[in-house]
Design an enzyme around this catalytic site. Structure first.
Site, PDB file in Angstrom:
ATOM      1  N   GLY A 100       0.833  -1.200   0.000  1.00  0.00           N
ATOM      2  CA  GLY A 100       0.000   0.000   0.000  1.00  0.00           C
ATOM      3  C   GLY A 100       0.865   1.247   0.000  1.00  0.00           C
TER       4      GLY A 100
ATOM      5  N   GLY B 219      -0.676   4.462   0.423  1.00  0.00           N
ATOM      6  CA  GLY B 219      -1.657   5.482   0.767  1.00  0.00           C
ATOM      7  C   GLY B 219      -1.219   6.310   1.962  1.00  0.00           C
ATOM      8  N   GLY B 220      -2.213   6.723   2.768  1.00  0.00           N
ATOM      9  CA  GLY B 220      -1.960   7.638   3.864  1.00  0.00           C
ATOM     10  C   GLY B 220      -1.064   7.090   4.952  1.00  0.00           C
TER      11      GLY B 220
ATOM     12  N   GLY C 171       0.934   3.669   4.553  1.00  0.00           N
ATOM     13  CA  GLY C 171       2.092   3.047   3.901  1.00  0.00           C
ATOM     14  C   GLY C 171       2.930   4.032   3.128  1.00  0.00           C
TER      15      GLY C 171
ATOM     16  CG  ASN D 192      -7.978   1.371  11.798  1.00  0.00           C
ATOM     17  OD1 ASN D 192      -7.176   1.867  12.584  1.00  0.00           O
ATOM     18  ND2 ASN D 192      -8.350   1.982  10.684  1.00  0.00           N
TER      19      ASN D 192
ATOM     20  CE  LYS E  70      -5.158   4.112  15.052  1.00  0.00           C
ATOM     21  NZ  LYS E  70      -4.328   3.422  14.070  1.00  0.00           N
TER      22      LYS E  70
ATOM     23  CD  GLU F 167     -10.052   0.337   7.544  1.00  0.00           C
ATOM     24  OE1 GLU F 167      -9.338  -0.680   7.458  1.00  0.00           O
ATOM     25  OE2 GLU F 167      -9.644   1.407   8.041  1.00  0.00           O
TER      26      GLU F 167
END
Length: 305
Positions: free
Chosen positions: A7, A9-10, A12, A101, A185, A268
């Site tokens: 990935g 994206g935001g 990775g 997540n 988290k 998600e």
């Protein structure tokens, strides 16, 4: 050490990009469409840590070989099954560190790679990816990667990767209590994602209204109670500090889930809200605000189908 990032994206793209910038040997596993965009534009990151523009190493699934020492999985949870198919060529090689997540993804990862090879990992960042592939990081707080072994054994196996991360600009933690950290988290992101999607705005826009801070605190404490019922206790002082941070006046923070909604993308909500509610039901814990957040997202999902 060879690092494969699944990935770009935001999560990775951000952490992998800064690892690349610090001199680490990083390769990004991407899909053909994403490869074309990044090959043409490079990987651009706008951040308070410093803007960077790099030409990253990219690879397609068909070209993968079992040569990587560490594999960072940073896709959306609903894309994990496809990601594991893409990674079939590297089974049996490398440490797997997922930054997804919730906790339900570990079942699939353990079955695929073996539990002894799958670490716990979490990423703290607020970011978005623009159409041209540029990653924009929001806020001035330093961003964080946390990882550790899930069986509470010594983290020696992770020390080489930890040392590489320490050379980068983001913060890194080698945790001796990663299972608790994962739950912390999950509770945090459930509260922030829940509130910002329920009200379709930033935390600051919620807080400026009379009952806004109380709603945020009550939602966080609902999620915290679910964690406690599962054996993961967030101490009062820590909870107080987190509630203070999410009720800061003027905060521009929105969860990535709300940014996905604004882009009319899939979210998600099942992995973050739905799975947490299932845990609550096992212990007969009431969580009406969290359920409201979940229903809001179920209704939104219907508009995409």
């Amino acid at each position: 050490m060879k690092i494969l990032v699944v990935g770009i994206g935001g999560i990775g793209g951000f952490f992998g990009g800064f690892l690349h910038e610090s001199g680490a040997d990083v390769t990004f596993l991407v899909r053909p469409k994403r490869e074309k965009i990044v090959s043409a534009n490079g990987l651009k990151i706008i951040s308070s840590l410093g803007n960077i523009h790099i030409k990253p190493n990219l690879i397609l699934a068909k070209d993968l070989k079992p040569i990587y020492d560490v594999v960072l999985i940073s896709c959306k949870t609903f894309d994990l099954e496809q990601a594991l198919q893409d990674l079939s060529a590297i089974k049996g090689k490398g440490i797997i560190i997922p930054f997804l997540n919730g906790i339900e993804h570990f079942k699939m990862l353990d079955e695929t790679f073996g539990a002894e090879n799958v670490m716990g990992g979490l990423a703290i960042i607020s970011s978005t990816v623009h159409q041209d592939g540029t990653i924009e990081h929001f806020g001035n707080l330093r961003q964080n990667l946390t990882f550790g072994t899930r069986d509470n054994s010594k983290n020696n196996i992770l020390i080489p990767f930890y040392k590489i991360c320490k050379k980068s600009k983001f913060d890194v933690v080698l945790s001796e209590q990663i299972n608790l950290d994962l739950w912390k988290k999950w509770v945090f992101i459930s509260a922030v994602a829940g509130a910002t999607t329920l009200f379709s705005c930033s935390l600051g826009d919620i807080v400026k209204h009379d009952f806004g801070p109380k709603i945020l605190a009550d939602l966080y404490n609902e999620c915290r109670s679910i964690a406690k019922s599962c054996g993961y206790v967030i101490e009062d002082e820590e909870a107080k500090n987190i509630i203070k941070s999410i009720t800061t006046p003027g905060s521009p923070i929105k969860a990535s889930m709300q940014r996905d909604v604004e882009k009319k993308s899939f979210t998600e909500h099942e992995e973050i809200f739905g799975n947490l509610i299932s845990k609550a039901q096992l212990s007969d814990i009431e969580c009406p605000i969290l359920m409201s957040c979940y229903i809001k997202m179920k209704v939104y999902q219907d508009t995409l189908n």
